[in-house]
Design a protein around this motif. Structure first.
Motif, mmCIF file in Angstrom:
data_model
loop_
_atom_site.group_PDB
_atom_site.id
_atom_site.type_symbol
_atom_site.label_atom_id
_atom_site.label_comp_id
_atom_site.label_asym_id
_atom_site.label_seq_id
_atom_site.Cartn_x
_atom_site.Cartn_y
_atom_site.Cartn_z
ATOM 1 N N GLN A 1 15.597 24.447 -10.069
ATOM 2 C CA GLN A 1 15.262 23.224 -9.353
ATOM 3 C C GLN A 1 14.013 23.374 -8.501
ATOM 4 O O GLN A 1 13.520 22.411 -7.935
ATOM 5 N N ALA A 2 13.507 24.595 -8.392
ATOM 6 C CA ALA A 2 12.298 24.798 -7.603
ATOM 7 C C ALA A 2 11.099 24.209 -8.318
ATOM 8 O O ALA A 2 11.120 23.962 -9.516
ATOM 9 N N GLY A 3 10.034 24.010 -7.560
ATOM 10 C CA GLY A 3 8.862 23.375 -8.134
ATOM 11 C C GLY A 3 8.936 21.878 -7.964
ATOM 12 O O GLY A 3 9.899 21.334 -7.436
ATOM 13 N N ALA A 4 7.930 21.175 -8.426
ATOM 14 C CA ALA A 4 7.833 19.738 -8.203
ATOM 15 C C ALA A 4 7.608 19.026 -9.514
ATOM 16 O O ALA A 4 7.148 19.605 -10.495
ATOM 17 N N ASP B 1 -4.962 23.843 -4.476
ATOM 18 C CA ASP B 1 -6.237 23.190 -4.198
ATOM 19 C C ASP B 1 -5.977 21.725 -3.892
ATOM 20 O O ASP B 1 -4.876 21.206 -4.115
ATOM 21 N N ILE B 2 -6.996 21.069 -3.366
ATOM 22 C CA ILE B 2 -6.935 19.642 -3.089
ATOM 23 C C ILE B 2 -6.967 18.872 -4.418
ATOM 24 O O ILE B 2 -7.662 19.259 -5.353
ATOM 25 N N LEU B 3 -6.212 17.797 -4.486
ATOM 26 C CA LEU B 3 -6.356 16.853 -5.591
ATOM 27 C C LEU B 3 -7.514 15.926 -5.228
ATOM 28 O O LEU B 3 -7.378 15.065 -4.367
ATOM 29 N N TYR B 4 -8.645 16.109 -5.877
ATOM 30 C CA TYR B 4 -9.852 15.354 -5.533
ATOM 31 C C TYR B 4 -10.029 14.098 -6.384
ATOM 32 O O TYR B 4 -10.817 13.221 -6.029
ATOM 33 N N THR B 5 -9.317 14.015 -7.504
ATOM 34 C CA THR B 5 -9.480 12.887 -8.422
ATOM 35 C C THR B 5 -8.119 12.267 -8.705
ATOM 36 O O THR B 5 -7.173 12.993 -9.043
ATOM 37 N N PRO B 6 -7.964 10.960 -8.586
ATOM 38 C CA PRO B 6 -6.672 10.333 -8.878
ATOM 39 C C PRO B 6 -6.210 10.661 -10.299
ATOM 40 O O PRO B 6 -7.020 10.735 -11.227
ATOM 41 N N ASN B 7 -4.911 10.849 -10.449
ATOM 42 C CA ASN B 7 -4.381 11.287 -11.742
ATOM 43 C C ASN B 7 -3.253 10.407 -12.264
ATOM 44 O O ASN B 7 -2.495 10.816 -13.145
ATOM 45 N N GLU C 1 0.674 14.544 -6.496
ATOM 46 C CA GLU C 1 0.369 15.931 -6.171
ATOM 47 C C GLU C 1 1.662 16.728 -6.222
ATOM 48 O O GLU C 1 2.520 16.626 -5.329
ATOM 49 N N ASP C 2 1.839 17.469 -7.313
ATOM 50 C CA ASP C 2 3.058 18.241 -7.521
ATOM 51 C C ASP C 2 2.923 19.605 -6.856
ATOM 52 O O ASP C 2 2.031 20.384 -7.193
ATOM 53 N N PHE C 3 3.824 19.896 -5.956
ATOM 54 C CA PHE C 3 3.788 21.177 -5.250
ATOM 55 C C PHE C 3 4.460 22.237 -6.124
ATOM 56 O O PHE C 3 5.502 22.803 -5.782
#
Length: 911
Positions: A42-45, A637-643, A651-653
């Motif tokens: 269940q870990a992760g995003a 890293d930063i998400l710089y571009t919409p996805n 933004e999945d951790f």
């Protein structure tokens, strides 16, 4: 330099074999949690993850320890209030509506002055005759609880002196998932334990000074890009919703929630919910976050306020746990509000139950009384929207010119506190052949724009939104106005003149030929000042939209260092930055004899660094983050571009709880400078590690139910005409947010096209249920189940100063939780000790039950796995000369604890 002596022993009471292997735990099968899932699965995003509902919103508990008196006073006060007065308490008056960056409505009938909410976490924002303190990240580098408290108390005192009710700080969101994060400097660094200590000590200081602290931003607010869709659209991004931070339950508890638990346990009066979504539900209307985690599990007894324009719904946010909306209007200066009139109507029509509005008011007033505030507070003596003495009371409207600023000087002797913190927060990263401290050098050359002033003055850029001159503060709402800024150039020149040294400086990074001519001279020490800046997302500096675009130094700082060190064999580098920078290209040059990280030090910057460079302060600070060899070495890293098309960026951790040094350790990446690293002008030796069992009692998951939701005051009228604006009593201010109706037509008064739907049509199940509710196993008190804070072990070690100078040392305790999905090491204790030359001091710290626990997402409680636990003590996360398995001591504790009588289920399914 640190050495160890192999004089490590365990008290007889803790002696014995280490923990049994996982395959032979000796624990009966029925002790395993029924239906327990493998947390590793269940870990992760997950992209487009959803956030489960949790209702009803938990109501306050007047009997909680340290809140009893505050709630008794709150009950007396709230019982006298009308419905509209309660609504007034919860609703901001609108952007620029009054003097502070945010104000909730007053209750003149009872002599209650408007609540004043004011930034910032480094000083009173938007006023004068105030101090600017070192950043949270900088003071975290001191690893000194006393300095953390002293800074909080001094800041709280200045806010109190200005008439502020709530100081909008401290910060642990962002925690610092990505090193480029724009507001990382406001917080205490990416380790949750260090951040938790920073939060707790700062909160205690602020609130002891008589001001409510506001722990922010709750939660998962880890980047500036896309935090608000409207702001992002202003930068040209075509999105319609704010970013979603997708975080799994284990990571939430073991990483991001940890410091907020410490904040709640410290008695924080308010918590600010953040702009972003978490698992695709806005943080300020996310019932899982506010109702379940914060108010129920952590037992938070204060009030939740929104970040400015972070509220997106009316009834839904109220039922999800929001208690106060800031600044009150849906959009700045619109005059519209989700609450105000609409909250009055929602209570009248039953979509918000009476107990919920009472709970909001009680929480606000209990926080108010808890810090010693009274109904006779002095008036607010400043105005956030002008520094002029006279101006409009309502800046959004203008007119009504009167005195709005009294220019009260609240600085006291805080300059000495700031100077001391700035020096003791300076990390000595390199010092070859005792290049430092300086002692009356013949010739000092100071190079770099970061050594000098901003040519427009220290406050020449609004909210510090530029990188001109020395970096004393990042930019955004976390800033404040400098009363002055001591530059390194001015302070070092004063020292050089006192010493009789020759002193020259060049404050232009690009004056290549002039710099070469200066630093190539004989008998010279060249001190190069460089920086890297960042801040809040509504300001872009040189194309950096809050978050840094990279980890290099600004204004060609790396090239400047290389150029100077190519000419001078005694080059000292000083870095002012809001986080780590890349130093791999030059740090190991033999001509670079010393490197210091001076953080974001505040108004006494030059004096602080001079104190360290000349040995008036022997450095002992530790880096509160890791210095990696490359940008990629951090793993985030930063998400710089919409996805996600035009929808909410996702933004999945995916790294889970492995950020900063945990990621480096997991992937065997060698850092340039590890977390917790820092040198001194003297040397220390570690020995005599002792672990003492505390014989803690059994852990008992919390059981039982709450009392029913209480209601205070008399029954209110349901006649809408009783709630109309009282024309003639006082003038109606345009754009000001009121609790009154302007018509008895409810739909017209609400301005809501969907008004009229019944609660059953749109409210989640149980959202308005005021009956007794079950208590959570992990809850039961502020900070969570109180037995999580039981002391299991006390650890001591001897630290000897083996050098010739008096100094300070920061021993650190790390724990290996032992599981394959655990970090190799986690920080679980530290202290800052003053030790004279040749003397020995004792490092002592406790290991709490919480410190050895993991989160079970199925059972929704903490547990201690049966994997072997090992403790380590040393001066940094990768220099740990003392270590010991907990062994028999932990077995004894496991045998006495229901919570601990479980095997680690992380790989149960694969056995």
């Amino acid at each position: 330099m640190v050495s160890s002596i192999a004089a490590i022993f365990l008290l007889a009471s803790c002696a014995g074999a280490s923990l049994p292997a996982r395959q032979d735990t000796g624990i009966p099968p029925d002790a395993v949690y029924p239906g327990a899932a493998d947390p590793a699965t269940q870990a992760g995003a997950k992209t487009l993850e959803s956030s489960p509902p949790f209702y009803p919103s938990p109501w306050m508990n007047p009997g909680v320890l340290d809140w009893e008196d505050a709630y008794a006073k709150a009950k007396d006060f709230v019982s006298q209030l009308t419905l509209m007065e309660k609504v007034n308490l919860t609703t901001g008056t609108g952007w620029e509506g009054e003097q502070c960056v945010g104000q909730a409505g007053a209750i003149p009938r009872l002599g209650f002055r408007s609540l004043c909410m004011q930034d910032s976490p480094v000083g009173v924002r938007d006023t004068d005759f105030n101090s600017v303190f070192s950043s949270g990240q900088s003071v975290a580098a001191t690893f000194d609880r006393g300095l953390l408290y002293a800074r909080g108390y001094a800041m709280g005192s200045e806010h109190k002196g200005k008439g502020v009710t709530v100081q909008l700080g401290p910060v642990s969101g962002p925690l610092g998932r990505t090193p480029e994060g724009g507001r990382n400097w406001e917080g205490f660094g990416p380790d949750p334990y260090l951040a938790g200590v920073g939060m707790a000590q700062t909160i205690k200081g602020i609130q002891d000074a008589g001001v409510i602290a506001c722990a922010k931003h709750f939660i998962g607010y880890e980047q500036e890009h896309f935090r608000q869709s409207g702001e992002a659209q202003g930068f040209g991004y075509n999105i319609t919703e704010s970013i979603s931070s997708n975080i799994d339950d284990v990571t939430m508890h073991e990483l991001y929630l940890w410091p907020f638990a410490d904040a709640v346990r410290a008695g924080v009066g308010s918590v600010m919910c953040s702009y972003n979504q978490v698992n695709n539900s806005y943080a300020c209307q996310n019932s899982k976050l506010l109702n379940n985690l914060l108010k129920d599990e952590l037992g938070f007894q204060g009030f939740v306020m929104s970040d400015w324009e972070a509220q997106h719904t009316g009834v839904a946010s109220a039922l999800a746990g929001l208690d106060m909306t800031m600044p009150g209007d849906t959009v700045f200066n619109s005059g519209d509000s989700f609450w105000g009139t609409n909250l009055t109507l929602a209570v009248l029509n039953g979509t918000v139950p009476e107990w919920r509005i009472d709970d909001m008011a009680m929480r606000i007033m209990a926080a108010y009384f808890k810090v010693g505030l009274t109904l006779d507070e002095p008036p607010i003596n400043f105005n956030s929207f002008t520094l002029e003495t006279y101006g409009p009371v309502h800046a959004s409207v203008g007119g009504d010119i009167q005195q709005v600023n009294w220019h009260v000087d609240v600085r006291g002797d805080h300059a000495s506190v700031i100077r001391n913190i700035g020096a003791r927060a300076t990390v000595l990263l390199k010092n070859v052949n005792n290049a430092l401290p300086l002692s009356k050098p013949k010739f000092v050359a100071v190079i770099g724009e970061d050594a000098g002033p901003n040519k427009f003055g220290p406050n020449g850029c609004s909210d510090r939104g530029c990188d001109n001159g020395t970096l004393g503060m990042g930019w955004g709402s976390g800033s404040a106005n400098f009363p002055y800024l001591v530059t390194p150039d001015s302070a070092l020149q004063s020292q050089a003149l006192a010493d009789g040294s020759v002193y020259q400086s060049i404050l232009d990074n690009h004056a290549a030929s002039e710099i070469e001519a200066l630093v190539s001279q004989d008998n010279i020490v060249a001190i190069v000042f460089v920086n890297a800046d960042s801040g809040e997302g509504y300001i872009s500096v040189d194309g950096n939209e809050g978050d840094r675009n990279n980890l290099t130094l600004w204004n060609s700082g790396d090239d400047l260092i290389k150029n100077v060190s190519a000419q001078c064999n005694n080059t000292i580098v000083v870095i002012h930055s809001t986080g780590p920078t890349l130093v791999a290209d030059w740090y190991d040059s033999p001509n670079i004899t010393a490197i210091l990280w001076a953080g974001v030090p505040g108004q006494e910057s030059g004096n602080s660094i001079t104190d360290v460079l000349y040995g008036k302060v022997n450095p002992a600070a530790r880096t509160p983050f890791t210095w990696g060899p490359t940008r990629e070495s951090y793993g985030t890293d930063i998400l710089y571009t919409p996805n996600n098309g035009h929808g909410a960026p996702q933004e999945d951790f995916v790294e889970g709880k492995f950020i900063d040094y945990r990621y480096f350790d997991k992937h065997n990446i060698t850092p340039i400078y590890e977390f917790g690293f820092g040198l001194s002008y003297t040397t220390f030796e570690y020995s005599n590690l002792v672990v003492t069992c505390a014989n803690a009692g059994k852990y008992t998951p919390t059981t039982g139910t709450t009392a029913p939701a209480p209601v205070f005051g008399n029954n209110f009228s349901t006649n809408l005409s009783d709630y109309l604006f009282p024309n003639g009593s006082f003038p109606h201010i345009w754009q000001f947010i009121y609790p009154y109706l302007n018509t008895t037509d409810a739909k017209a008064a609400s301005a809501d096209p969907y008004y009229g739907k019944t609660a059953a049509e749109f409210l989640p199940p149980n959202a308005t249920d005021g009956s007794p509710q079950p208590l959570l196993p992990a809850g039961g008190a502020p900070g969570g189940n109180p037995e999580l804070y039981d002391v299991l072990y006390t650890v001591t070690a001897s630290i000897k100063n083996t050098g010739k100078l008096n100094g300070e040392e920061v021993p650190q305790l790390y724990v290996s939780l032992g599981g394959p999905d655990d970090p190799k090491l986690v920080l679980r204790g530290f202290d800052r000790l003053s030790i004279d030359a040749g003397q020995t001091a004792t490092f002592s710290t406790d290991i709490l039950r919480r410190d050895l626990s993991n989160w079970d997402p199925v059972k929704q409680d903490w547990f201690i796995s049966s994997y072997p636990k090992t403790i380590y003590v040393g001066p940094s996360s990768r220099n740990l000369p003392l270590s010991m398995p907990l062994g028999q001591a932990l077995n004894q504790t496991l045998g006495n604890s229901t919570l601990h009588n479980v095997i680690d289920r992380r790989h149960k399914l694969s056995r």
